[in-house]
Design a protein around this motif. Structure first.
Motif, PDB file in Angstrom:
ATOM      1  N   MET A 241      31.576  50.849 132.122  1.00 65.05           N
ATOM      2  CA  MET A 241      31.654  49.391 132.235  1.00 65.05           C
ATOM      3  C   MET A 241      33.100  48.893 132.225  1.00 65.05           C
ATOM      4  O   MET A 241      33.367  47.747 132.567  1.00 65.05           O
ATOM      5  N   LEU A 242      34.013  49.754 131.801  1.00 70.38           N
ATOM      6  CA  LEU A 242      35.428  49.386 131.876  1.00 70.38           C
ATOM      7  C   LEU A 242      36.016  49.787 133.233  1.00 70.38           C
ATOM      8  O   LEU A 242      37.221  49.651 133.458  1.00 70.38           O
ATOM      9  N   GLY A 243      35.164  50.317 134.113  1.00 71.76           N
ATOM     10  CA  GLY A 243      35.599  50.528 135.490  1.00 71.76           C
ATOM     11  C   GLY A 243      35.946  51.954 135.876  1.00 71.76           C
ATOM     12  O   GLY A 243      36.465  52.175 136.971  1.00 71.76           O
ATOM     13  N   CYS A 244      35.657  52.930 134.991  1.00 72.56           N
ATOM     14  CA  CYS A 244      36.001  54.305 135.325  1.00 72.56           C
ATOM     15  C   CYS A 244      34.869  54.999 136.080  1.00 72.56           C
ATOM     16  O   CYS A 244      33.712  54.651 135.923  1.00 72.56           O
ATOM     17  N   ASP A 245      35.229  56.030 136.847  1.00 74.93           N
ATOM     18  CA  ASP A 245      34.248  56.998 137.315  1.00 74.93           C
ATOM     19  C   ASP A 245      33.984  57.930 136.139  1.00 74.93           C
ATOM     20  O   ASP A 245      34.898  58.621 135.684  1.00 74.93           O
TER      21      ASP A 245
ATOM     22  N   VAL B  93      33.846  64.043 143.569  1.00 80.95           N
ATOM     23  CA  VAL B  93      35.198  63.935 143.000  1.00 80.95           C
ATOM     24  C   VAL B  93      35.460  62.457 142.758  1.00 80.95           C
ATOM     25  O   VAL B  93      35.017  61.610 143.529  1.00 80.95           O
ATOM     26  N   PRO B  94      36.157  62.149 141.666  1.00 80.41           N
ATOM     27  CA  PRO B  94      36.387  60.739 141.357  1.00 80.41           C
ATOM     28  C   PRO B  94      37.366  60.109 142.344  1.00 80.41           C
ATOM     29  O   PRO B  94      38.270  60.793 142.835  1.00 80.41           O
ATOM     30  N   THR B  95      37.157  58.840 142.604  1.00 80.21           N
ATOM     31  CA  THR B  95      38.071  58.145 143.516  1.00 80.21           C
ATOM     32  C   THR B  95      39.018  57.236 142.734  1.00 80.21           C
ATOM     33  O   THR B  95      40.180  57.086 143.098  1.00 80.21           O
ATOM     34  N   GLY B  96      38.489  56.623 141.681  1.00 83.24           N
ATOM     35  CA  GLY B  96      39.341  55.749 140.880  1.00 83.24           C
ATOM     36  C   GLY B  96      39.775  56.470 139.617  1.00 83.24           C
ATOM     37  O   GLY B  96      39.910  57.699 139.596  1.00 83.24           O
ATOM     38  N   GLU B  97      39.976  55.719 138.553  1.00 81.18           N
ATOM     39  CA  GLU B  97      40.313  56.319 137.271  1.00 81.18           C
ATOM     40  C   GLU B  97      39.099  57.081 136.773  1.00 81.18           C
ATOM     41  O   GLU B  97      37.982  56.577 136.820  1.00 81.18           O
TER      42      GLU B  97
END
Length: 830
Positions: free
Chosen positions: A68-72, A29-33
């Motif tokens: 690379m923009l920081g998403c899961d 499950v994703p933790t960030g965006e």
RNA sequence: GGGGAAGUGGCGGAACGGUAGACGCAGCCGCCUCAAAAGCGGCCGAGGUAACCCCUCGUGCGGGUUCAAAUCCCGCCUUCCCCA
């Protein structure tokens, strides 16, 4: 034109390394965006060509950018593995459908990997695996329990020689594609899914899918085809029976001069009791002549014909008796299977009446015209004022529609109703290579569900696939079963499901592909759904995308998914790749294969070319000259970055600082550093705006190499050069992932470039010290001035007015007004 | 017939009301080389002009809105896609 480095070795190395390291594995499950990007599940038909590569490259570039923009990022892949081609291969060449399918999957998996895609392969699904299709069966049973799956008789295309059902595309000019026999329509009991129960929601929610292409939403609207009107009854004269019709134009009811019914209409047996034997025989002959005709032929290809039945229907308001005709253009399957004929106000009815000498009674006249209309030369379709319509004469069409509906309702002869073009989804296929329908038919208990703990109902091996008859029906060991309810002898359903069933929910299976206890996990669905970006061909605009929406709304109603009840938040249709101006096909011999292209130019060059040639939604043309530009790009990139690579110690020492632009000591250096950021901004903005016009981004990267080359010749030791060279692998990583990773490693980095943050564009770096100020007189350019940025309006105005050419154009007069766009232009208006 | 998308150099395209043609392909000229390839530099919408200053025209056609239109609006033509 050859790539100057050993691309084959570089690309292979990184393909294997990413695989080994699980570089692209998504969390449970994703933790960030989170960002769920999905390309449509492919059918494993065999070889991929560059058209497929374009689709996967677009999706992969988006996935890599978002990572690379920081998403899961969740970016999975699988195989839509059931379907007719495998069965046809079995018929034609005696190959087992499973063997054929598995070998195609193996080849396609290799090719999809070859093009450098960043899929999380631990989530791969194959719909012909029992672990997958058992959940098809499970979902079918849930639909069945809720009354959304039901069985009824419906016509199919039947080949009497091969004793089998044919798909529409297997019927060629009314004949069987294999044996040339005339195809018949035959009624068979089949399973349907009640998608019509969701018609209103499927239609209404299209308005909320703002990030779907407008054309796709329009196509779905048309497909659902909602119309509001009145369903009303004509009594059949001299019987107790009636014929129901639906009309959106109840205001024209007094103009009905006939009733048209389908040859299969259920009222026909009753109607026969009131007519002569001769009429009855003619009706039978007419029905027989149409029996084998498909809907398409009846409604579109054939001339509209009909036959008077000898019976009459009674208009519920005027009580007028009008003749009942059977026709080829009214279909039993659609609406009520009957329509009222109003020649004066409907084009099709007008033509029909003309041809068969039926009366044309005008009951609507344009506003402001007299009550005695001239004979019509064509149907009058607009709303107007009613004439010759009893109590309703004089009313407007709109008002009359309400009043007539009310009167009909009061008489019990009609009601306001909504009609849909959409019909229930027929999912039964009399085929082998699909999911068996988990139902047992028992003489005592009827249609009984196979219990959940007996799933999956396995597809038996070694079926007699000959093209004659239904394979499963010819396997007694499969057919004979005991009734789950009473234990008595019973028969298994021998149909398999339409493969659109599997593809209607597969995006959820990716979330927990190995879960043996549920089709998907609740937590996983809560974390990852909805699909943020769905990518695939416009040919799926209606069926697949409508079925998937239907399923997801059903899941939502069952409480199995939360949030929005739409599976795909954003939809993107990629354009075709043509070759020589034509669609690629084996028969034209113009297919550009992936393997050959990868061997000649490398995968990075192929990916860059597919992205740069047009915006991704446009049709593009494959040319060997065109890819030359990308080969040059890669060669320059390699050459320009490599001097820096030899200084890896220097860079390693400065590792924490490589993202900080150095001070520029010349205009060329300043421009170089600026171009780095302009390219980064383009990549970021094309992604976050979901335009995905990476063709523009690649043009910026071209400019960056041009700027780099200029500085290198001028000042080879420039720190700006080192900075730009270091930024390059990062900038090209989403588009040319292999060469980026190789250069990144050679610069001394131990971790993957694809797990780095993308370069953040910095406005202060992109700001120009000097700008070109355009001076216009009456909107025409009269001077271009190079001036410091940030001039005030009065400074700019003074400079503009001082230009000799501007003064000449003003001809001595003072400008009446002026417009100033800071750092852009001054427009002086005479 | 209804609906949708699109029309810009030799070609693919760029320009999300503000310098039309970025960038690439092809072509031409030059440098490098014994030569070729590669690479590097320059030119590359039409017309006028001695001229790279400058002027006129120019984004399918015709109108309109605006200080300013490839871009927005109306009509037409053509092409492609979907539904009939």
């Amino acid at each position: 034109m050859r790539v100057a480095y050993d691309f084959e070795q570089v690309e292979k190395k990184w393909r294997e390394r990413w695989e080994r390291d699980g570089t692209y594995a998504a969390p449970r499950v994703p933790t960030g965006e989170k960002y769920y990007v999905l390309e449509m599940l492919p059918y494993p038909s065999g070889d991929l060509h560059v058209g497929h590569a374009k689709n996967y490259t677009i999706g992969d570039s988006v996935a890599r950018m978002m990572r690379m923009l920081g998403c899961d990022v969740l970016h999975p892949m699988g195989w839509d593995a059931f379907g007719l081609p495998a069965e046809n291969a079995a018929i034609a060449r005696g190959i087992d459908p499973e063997t054929w399918t598995r070998s195609n999957i193996a080849n396609m998996r290799r090719q999809v990997r070859l093009i450098g895609t960043s899929y999380d392969w631990s989530r791969e699904i194959t719909t012909c695996d029992p672990e997958y299709y058992r959940w098809n069966q499970w979902l079918f049973l849930r639909l069945f329990e809720r009354g959304l799956a039901y069985k009824r008789e419906a016509p199919v295309n039947w080949c009497p020689h091969d004793r089998t059902v044919l798909a529409n595309e297997q019927v060629v000019d009314g004949r069987c594609w294999r044996c040339d026999s005339f195809v018949e329509r035959r009624n068979l009991a089949q399973w349907f899914l009640k998608i019509t129960a969701y018609a209103d929601r499927l239609l209404a929610d299209l308005d909320r899918l703002e990030e779907w292409p407008e054309r796709t939403r329009t196509m779905q609207r048309n497909w659902i085809g909602r119309s509001e009107g009145v369903e009303l009854s004509f009594a059949i004269a001299d019987t107790d029976a009636r014929v129901d019709v639906f009309t959106t134009r109840a205001d024209t009811l007094y103009g009905a001069t006939f009733v048209a019914i389908a040859p299969e209409h259920p009222a026909i047996p009753v109607l026969k009791t009131t007519i002569s034997k001769n009429h009855a025989l003619q009706i039978d002959a007419f029905a027989e002549s149409l029996r084998s005709k498909s809907e398409l032929e009846r409604t579109s290809l054939m001339e509209k014909t009909g036959l008077f039945t000898g019976a009459y229907a009674v208009n519920p308001l005027s009580h007028e008796r009008v003749p009942i005709w059977v026709t080829n253009y009214v279909l039993a399957e659609y609406g009520t299977g009957a329509v009222m004929g109003v020649p004066a106000h409907d084009e099709r009815d007008f033509d029909f009446a003309r041809k068969h000498g039926l009366p044309i009674a005008q009951v609507i006249v344009p506003h402001g015209f007299s009550d005695e209309p001239a004979p019509l030369s064509q149907a009058f379709l607009d709303d107007g004022r009613l004439v010759a319509s009893g109590d309703f004469s004089g009313m407007s069409s709109a008002r009359a529609r309400e009043a007539i509906a009310q009167r009909l309702a009061a008489l019990g002869a009609g009601r306001v109703n909504v009609n849909y073009r959409l019909r229930d989804w027929l999912i039964s296929r009399q085929r082998y290579w699909g999911t068996p329908i988990p139902i047992v038919s028992c003489d005592a208990c009827g249609e009984v569900a196979v219990p959940d703990d007996a799933l999956p109902v396995l597809l038996p091996p070694n079926a007699p696939i000959t093209g004659e008859g239904s394979p499963l029906a010819r396997m007694p060991e499969f057919v004979n079963a005991s009734c789950p309810r009473c234990g008595g002898a019973a028969r298994r359903d021998t149909d398999t499901m339409d493969t659109f069933f599997e593809s209607s929910w597969y995006y959820l299976r990716y979330l927990s592909p190995h879960d043996a206890s549920a089709p998907w996990g609740r937590d996983e669905a809560a974390g990852w759904m909805n699909v943020d970006q769905y990518i695939g061909g416009a040919e799926h605009a209606v069926m697949h995308l409508l079925y998937a929406r239907f399923f997801y709304k059903f899941f939502h109603d069952c409480g199995w998914v939360n949030g929005a009840d739409e599976p795909f938040r954003r939809l993107f249709h990629q354009g075709f790749v043509l070759h020589g101006g034509e669609k690629m096909s084996k028969s034209r011999g113009n297919v550009v294969g992936i393997d050959e292209t990868a061997r000649r130019y490398g995968v990075d060059a192929m990916r860059l070319f597919l992205l740069c040639v047009t915006p991704p939604e446009d049709t593009s043309d494959w040319t060997d000259e065109g890819i030359t530009g990308r080969v040059r790009f890669l060669n320059r990139l390699w050459r320009l970055c490599r001097p820096e690579c030899s200084e890896r110690e220097v860079l390693a020492a400065a590792k924490d600082d490589w993202r900080v632009p150095p001070p520029a000591s010349s205009p060329a250096e300043k421009a170089l550093i600026r171009t780095v950021h302009v390219a980064a901004k383009s990549a970021r903005d094309e992604t976050t705006s979901r335009r995905f016009h990476y063709n523009a981004t690649i043009a910026k990267l071209d400019e960056l190499l041009n700027a780099l080359s200029a500085v290198q010749q001028e000042t080879p030791q420039s720190p700006a050069l080192a900075y730009a060279a270091h930024a390059l692998p990062l900038l090209v990583a989403p588009f040319a992932p292999h060469v980026a990773e190789e250069l990144w490693e050679r610069m001394g980095h131990a971790t993957s470039v694809h797990l780095e943050r993308y370069l953040e564009p910095d406005d202060s770096v992109m700001a120009l010290a000097e700008i070109t100020l355009v001076v216009q007189v009456n909107g025409k350019i009269r001077a271009r001035l190079t001036v410091p940025a940030g001039l005030t309006e009065s400074e700019a105005l003074a400079l503009a007015l001082a230009q000799p050419n501007v003064r000449a154009q003003l001809d001595g007069s003072e400008p009446r007004k002026h417009v100033y766009v800071p750092d852009k232009l001054v427009n002086l208006v005479r």
